[in-house]
Design an enzyme around this catalytic site. Structure first.
Site, PDB file in Angstrom:
ATOM      1  N   THR A 144       8.752 -41.493   5.836  1.00 48.87           N
ATOM      2  CA  THR A 144       9.166 -42.189   4.613  1.00 48.87           C
ATOM      3  C   THR A 144       9.439 -43.660   4.899  1.00 48.87           C
ATOM      4  OG1 THR A 144      10.855 -42.300   2.893  1.00 48.87           O
ATOM      5  CG2 THR A 144      11.564 -41.429   4.994  1.00 48.87           C
ATOM      6  N   SER A 179      20.300 -42.025   4.049  1.00 49.56           N
ATOM      7  CA  SER A 179      20.858 -40.707   3.678  1.00 49.56           C
ATOM      8  C   SER A 179      20.598 -39.756   4.838  1.00 49.56           C
ATOM      9  CB  SER A 179      20.170 -40.155   2.424  1.00 49.56           C
ATOM     10  OG  SER A 179      18.841 -39.739   2.734  1.00 49.56           O
ATOM     11  N   TYR A 181      18.975 -37.103   4.608  1.00 51.43           N
ATOM     12  CA  TYR A 181      17.554 -36.760   4.501  1.00 51.43           C
ATOM     13  C   TYR A 181      16.709 -37.812   5.216  1.00 51.43           C
ATOM     14  CZ  TYR A 181      12.948 -37.668   2.717  1.00 51.43           C
ATOM     15  OH  TYR A 181      11.615 -38.006   2.654  1.00 51.43           O
ATOM     16  N   HIS A 182      16.906 -39.090   4.860  1.00 52.62           N
ATOM     17  CA  HIS A 182      16.091 -40.134   5.482  1.00 52.62           C
ATOM     18  C   HIS A 182      16.286 -40.130   7.010  1.00 52.62           C
ATOM     19  CE1 HIS A 182      15.994 -41.776   1.257  1.00 52.62           C
ATOM     20  NE2 HIS A 182      14.770 -42.105   1.618  1.00 52.62           N
ATOM     21  N   LYS A 185      14.041 -37.761   8.883  1.00 47.95           N
ATOM     22  CA  LYS A 185      12.684 -38.279   9.111  1.00 47.95           C
ATOM     23  C   LYS A 185      12.639 -39.152  10.367  1.00 47.95           C
ATOM     24  CE  LYS A 185      10.442 -36.942   5.382  1.00 47.95           C
ATOM     25  NZ  LYS A 185       9.346 -35.994   5.429  1.00 47.95           N
ATOM     26  N   THR A 253      18.371 -44.946 -16.404  1.00 50.40           N
ATOM     27  CA  THR A 253      19.539 -44.951 -15.514  1.00 50.40           C
ATOM     28  C   THR A 253      19.309 -45.843 -14.291  1.00 50.40           C
ATOM     29  OG1 THR A 253      18.621 -42.981 -14.473  1.00 50.40           O
ATOM     30  CG2 THR A 253      20.291 -42.607 -16.166  1.00 50.40           C
TER      31      THR A 253
HETATM   32  P1  NAD Z   1       8.362 -30.971  -2.605  1.00 47.92           P
HETATM   33  O1  NAD Z   1       9.770 -30.510  -2.501  1.00 47.92           O
HETATM   34  O2  NAD Z   1       7.713 -30.993  -3.920  1.00 47.92           O
HETATM   35  O3  NAD Z   1       7.437 -30.103  -1.617  1.00 47.92           O
HETATM   36  C1  NAD Z   1       7.837 -29.705  -0.323  1.00 47.92           C
HETATM   37  C2  NAD Z   1       7.302 -28.295  -0.090  1.00 47.92           C
HETATM   38  O4  NAD Z   1       7.636 -27.907   1.247  1.00 47.92           O
HETATM   39  C3  NAD Z   1       7.920 -27.277  -1.033  1.00 47.92           C
HETATM   40  O5  NAD Z   1       6.932 -26.516  -1.675  1.00 47.92           O
HETATM   41  C4  NAD Z   1       8.796 -26.418  -0.106  1.00 47.92           C
HETATM   42  O6  NAD Z   1       8.866 -25.066  -0.528  1.00 47.92           O
HETATM   43  C5  NAD Z   1       8.093 -26.575   1.240  1.00 47.92           C
HETATM   44  N1  NAD Z   1       8.998 -26.406   2.385  1.00 47.92           N
HETATM   45  C6  NAD Z   1      10.178 -27.036   2.619  1.00 47.92           C
HETATM   46  N2  NAD Z   1      10.717 -26.597   3.771  1.00 47.92           N
HETATM   47  C7  NAD Z   1       9.858 -25.685   4.292  1.00 47.92           C
HETATM   48  C8  NAD Z   1       9.868 -24.879   5.456  1.00 47.92           C
HETATM   49  N3  NAD Z   1      10.881 -24.914   6.328  1.00 47.92           N
HETATM   50  N4  NAD Z   1       8.818 -24.037   5.683  1.00 47.92           N
HETATM   51  C9  NAD Z   1       7.782 -23.988   4.809  1.00 47.92           C
HETATM   52  N5  NAD Z   1       7.734 -24.720   3.672  1.00 47.92           N
HETATM   53  C10 NAD Z   1       8.758 -25.572   3.423  1.00 47.92           C
HETATM   54  O7  NAD Z   1       8.299 -32.427  -1.912  1.00 47.92           O
HETATM   55  P2  NAD Z   1       7.188 -33.565  -2.067  1.00 47.92           P
HETATM   56  O8  NAD Z   1       7.686 -34.552  -3.022  1.00 47.92           O
HETATM   57  O9  NAD Z   1       5.865 -32.966  -2.221  1.00 47.92           O
HETATM   58  O10 NAD Z   1       7.271 -34.218  -0.621  1.00 47.92           O
HETATM   59  C11 NAD Z   1       6.430 -33.758   0.423  1.00 47.92           C
HETATM   60  C12 NAD Z   1       6.667 -34.579   1.680  1.00 47.92           C
HETATM   61  O11 NAD Z   1       6.382 -35.938   1.412  1.00 47.92           O
HETATM   62  C13 NAD Z   1       8.091 -34.528   2.203  1.00 47.92           C
HETATM   63  O12 NAD Z   1       8.072 -34.491   3.612  1.00 47.92           O
HETATM   64  C14 NAD Z   1       8.691 -35.827   1.722  1.00 47.92           C
HETATM   65  O13 NAD Z   1       9.707 -36.239   2.580  1.00 47.92           O
HETATM   66  C15 NAD Z   1       7.497 -36.749   1.758  1.00 47.92           C
HETATM   67  N6  NAD Z   1       7.614 -37.853   0.783  1.00 47.92           N
HETATM   68  C16 NAD Z   1       7.702 -37.597  -0.553  1.00 47.92           C
HETATM   69  C17 NAD Z   1       7.804 -38.662  -1.454  1.00 47.92           C
HETATM   70  C18 NAD Z   1       7.924 -38.475  -2.943  1.00 47.92           C
HETATM   71  O14 NAD Z   1       8.111 -39.480  -3.654  1.00 47.92           O
HETATM   72  N7  NAD Z   1       7.807 -37.271  -3.472  1.00 47.92           N
HETATM   73  C19 NAD Z   1       7.817 -39.978  -0.943  1.00 47.92           C
HETATM   74  C20 NAD Z   1       7.732 -40.192   0.431  1.00 47.92           C
HETATM   75  C21 NAD Z   1       7.632 -39.114   1.290  1.00 47.92           C
HETATM   76  N1  USQ Z   2      17.516 -45.000  -8.561  1.00 43.72           N
HETATM   77  C1  USQ Z   2      17.951 -45.540  -9.755  1.00 43.72           C
HETATM   78  N2  USQ Z   2      18.017 -44.714 -10.824  1.00 43.72           N
HETATM   79  C2  USQ Z   2      17.625 -43.405 -10.791  1.00 43.72           C
HETATM   80  C3  USQ Z   2      17.170 -42.878  -9.580  1.00 43.72           C
HETATM   81  C4  USQ Z   2      17.122 -43.701  -8.482  1.00 43.72           C
HETATM   82  O1  USQ Z   2      18.305 -46.712  -9.830  1.00 43.72           O
HETATM   83  O2  USQ Z   2      17.720 -42.714 -11.809  1.00 43.72           O
HETATM   84  C5  USQ Z   2      17.414 -45.873  -7.376  1.00 43.72           C
HETATM   85  C6  USQ Z   2      18.138 -45.364  -6.132  1.00 43.72           C
HETATM   86  O3  USQ Z   2      19.480 -45.773  -6.108  1.00 43.72           O
HETATM   87  C7  USQ Z   2      17.300 -45.965  -5.012  1.00 43.72           C
HETATM   88  C8  USQ Z   2      15.910 -46.036  -5.607  1.00 43.72           C
HETATM   89  O4  USQ Z   2      16.050 -45.914  -7.009  1.00 43.72           O
HETATM   90  O5  USQ Z   2      17.724 -47.273  -4.761  1.00 43.72           O
HETATM   91  C9  USQ Z   2      14.971 -44.965  -5.108  1.00 43.72           C
HETATM   92  O6  USQ Z   2      15.531 -43.687  -5.368  1.00 43.72           O
HETATM   93  P1  USQ Z   2      14.584 -42.414  -5.579  1.00 43.72           P
HETATM   94  O7  USQ Z   2      15.444 -41.245  -5.913  1.00 43.72           O
HETATM   95  O8  USQ Z   2      13.462 -42.746  -6.473  1.00 43.72           O
HETATM   96  O9  USQ Z   2      13.930 -42.290  -4.118  1.00 43.72           O
HETATM   97  P2  USQ Z   2      14.557 -41.868  -2.716  1.00 43.72           P
HETATM   98  O10 USQ Z   2      15.886 -41.269  -2.830  1.00 43.72           O
HETATM   99  O11 USQ Z   2      14.430 -43.039  -1.787  1.00 43.72           O
HETATM  100  O12 USQ Z   2      13.568 -40.716  -2.249  1.00 43.72           O
HETATM  101  C10 USQ Z   2      12.212 -40.609  -2.701  1.00 43.72           C
HETATM  102  C11 USQ Z   2      11.727 -39.214  -2.300  1.00 43.72           C
HETATM  103  C12 USQ Z   2      11.765 -39.098  -0.768  1.00 43.72           C
HETATM  104  C13 USQ Z   2      10.983 -40.237  -0.160  1.00 43.72           C
HETATM  105  C14 USQ Z   2      11.438 -41.607  -0.662  1.00 43.72           C
HETATM  106  C15 USQ Z   2      10.515 -42.733  -0.252  1.00 43.72           C
HETATM  107  O13 USQ Z   2      12.569 -38.217  -2.882  1.00 43.72           O
HETATM  108  O14 USQ Z   2      11.221 -37.844  -0.389  1.00 43.72           O
HETATM  109  O15 USQ Z   2      11.127 -40.189   1.233  1.00 43.72           O
HETATM  110  O16 USQ Z   2      11.412 -41.601  -2.104  1.00 43.72           O
HETATM  111  S1  USQ Z   2      11.425 -44.214   0.074  1.00 43.72           S
HETATM  112  O17 USQ Z   2      12.232 -44.523  -1.092  1.00 43.72           O
HETATM  113  O18 USQ Z   2      10.457 -45.256   0.335  1.00 43.72           O
HETATM  114  O19 USQ Z   2      12.263 -43.927   1.206  1.00 43.72           O
END
Ligand code: NAD
Ligand code: USQ
Length: 383
Positions: A144, A179, A181-182, A185, A253
């Site tokens: 990420t 976070s 979560y981050h 990664k 929001t």
């Molecule tokens: P998502 O939650 O929609 O999909 C993740 C999938 O992984 C789910 O179907 C879940 O059941 C499966 N999973 C989780 N843990 C598992 C485990 N231990 N074993 C097997 N399956 C498992 O998430 P997404 O938005 O598709 O994100 C996918 C990946 O991309 C993540 O690694 C996320 O960090 C990364 N990512 C997402 C975004 C975004 O904006 N959605 C941005 C940057 C990075």
């Molecule tokens: N934010 C708002 N209003 C909202 C939701 C979010 O202002 O209603 C703000 C947050 O405070 C933050 C930014 O928008 O500053 C991004 O938040 P987000 O929830 O859109 O994204 P984030 O929490 O960073 O996570 C998402 C995905 C994660 C991925 C990440 C990429 O859930 O899996 O890793 O985006 S990045 O942001 O580049 O790290």
């Protein structure tokens, strides 16, 4: 070429599995379906009604004649993972299978621990499966952009040249994630880098920005193939949430002053980036890092773009600043590089062109499914 898509029932994974299948890859999906369970526990559902994974795959087969194999199980269980790999014999392992919400990881101790165990142990198991039995396969792992945080200097792609006391080295770029979560990664990145060095594994870490949109060529083929669209305060991401808020007349929001700047990309570019990374594998022993986003926007930019696009649909969209539940810089420098995927041939979609088609129209179509209880954020970084 055989590609195992771990997390293939999720947002990015489902779109990628279909795209690769469409492009002629032999695809298998591995997923624990845990995400559906987490949604149930939170009482939050995707705006778009998604079918079961079995029905989705069956429909894909009916429409295209292309088979996708399915493995249901958890990658933190090594025995399950290695058996699935032995059966499918992947050449590329595309790893989306993690808990990916920052707010989810900040709910409490239990959710922080769960997130880090799920993500770090799952990735470590994949590294061992590759080392033990599939040493030539290419790991394509979703990282990420949030690993870098918001430093006051330009963000490079994975590495930075540093000169210190008259000596120079190219080192991993400093990480300041926002976070638990981050942070998971960042831990993954270190583990993958180390495994590449000591075992000669080939890996690409894709530091992806925030993904938006519902539509890809493949998921748009049929209602049963539709992708998820999360809008709740835990799994919904900023732009997707804003579009849904706009269609139900809820003020957008914006957290805090809204100067937070992030990299974003259309889901159609996510699937194309995955294809490019797989088709151009990393060399053995190489830990390659690409920044995967196409445009930079502040949260205020996003809110105003949604407001403007909403007006063309007759929506009166209000933008409202609410207290920021997160601890993060709200005004900062942000300039990140993203040339490596462009050099491989990525041709970006731009938000100004896709806001209506890929997002607002879907949000409007399914707006009756919105649960108002889920719109405002409930998780605080400070509690
Ligand atoms: P998502 O939650 O929609 O999909 C993740 C999938 O992984 C789910 O179907 C879940 O059941 C499966 N999973 C989780 N843990 C598992 C485990 N231990 N074993 C097997 N399956 C498992 O998430 P997404 O938005 O598709 O994100 C996918 C990946 O991309 C993540 O690694 C996320 O960090 C990364 N990512 C997402 C975004 C975004 O904006 N959605 C941005 C940057 C990075
Ligand atoms: N934010 C708002 N209003 C909202 C939701 C979010 O202002 O209603 C703000 C947050 O405070 C933050 C930014 O928008 O500053 C991004 O938040 P987000 O929830 O859109 O994204 P984030 O929490 O960073 O996570 C998402 C995905 C994660 C991925 C990440 C990429 O859930 O899996 O890793 O985006 S990045 O942001 O580049 O790290």
């Amino acid at each position: 070429m055989k590609a195992l898509v771990i997390g293939g029932d999720g947002y990015c994974g489902w779109a990628t599995a279909l795209h690769l299948s469409n492009k002629g890859y032999e695809v298998a999906i591995l997923d624990s379906l845990a995400r559906r369970h987490w949604d149930d526990k939170l009482g939050a559902q995707t705006l778009t009604p998604i079918a079961s994974i079995q029905k989705r795959i069956q429909r894909w087969y009916e429409l295209t004649g292309k088979k996708i194999e399915l493995f249901i199980g958890d990658i933190t269980n090594y025995d399950f993972l290695i058996k699935a790999c032995r059966k499918f014999e992947p050449e590329s392992i595309v790893h989306f299978g993690e808990q990916r919400s920052a707010p989810y990881s900040m709910i409490d101790r239990e959710h922080a621990v769960f997130t880090q165990v799920n993500n770090v142990v799952g990735t470590l198991n994949i590294l061992y499966a590759i080392k033990e039995e599939f040493p030539d396969s290419h790991l394509v792992k979703l990282g990420t952009m949030g690993e870098y945080g918001t430093p006051n200097i330009d963000i490079e792609e994975g590495y930075i040249e540093i000169e210190h006391n008259g000596r120079k080295d190219i080192l991993p770029y400093p990480k300041q994630p926002g976070s638990f979560y981050h942070l998971s990664k960042v831990h993954d990145s270190h583990n993958i880098h180390f495994a590449c060095k000591v075992w000669g594994i080939r890996a690409t870490d894709l530091n992806q920005g925030i993904v938006y949109g519902v539509l890809t060529e493949e998921t748009g083929m049929d209602e049963l193939l539709i992708n998820r669209l999360d809008y709740d305060g835990v799994f919904g991401t900023a732009l997707n949430r804003f579009c849904i808020q706009a269609t139900i007349g809820h003020p957008l929001t914006v957290y805090g002053s809204g100067g937070q700047t992030r990299g974003l990309l259309d889901i159609r570019d996510t699937v194309r980036c995955m294809e490019l990374a797989i088709a151009n594998p990393a060399e053995a022993g190489k830990f390659r890092v690409f920044n995967q986003f196409t445009e930079l926007f502040s949260i205020n930019d996003l809110a105003h773009m949604v407001q403007k696009a909403g007006a063309t649909m007759g929506l009166k969209v209000e933008v409202k600043t609410i207290e920021n539940p997160r601890v993060e810089l709200e005004e900062h420098y942000f300039n990140a590089k993203n040339t490596k995927l462009l050099d491989l041939g990525l041709q970006p979609h731009y938000l100004s062109d896709s806001l209506l088609d890929s997002l607002l129209n879907f949000a409007n179509k399914y707006r009756d499914r919105v649960d108002l209880e889920q719109v405002l954020p409930k998780v605080s970084w400070r509690r």
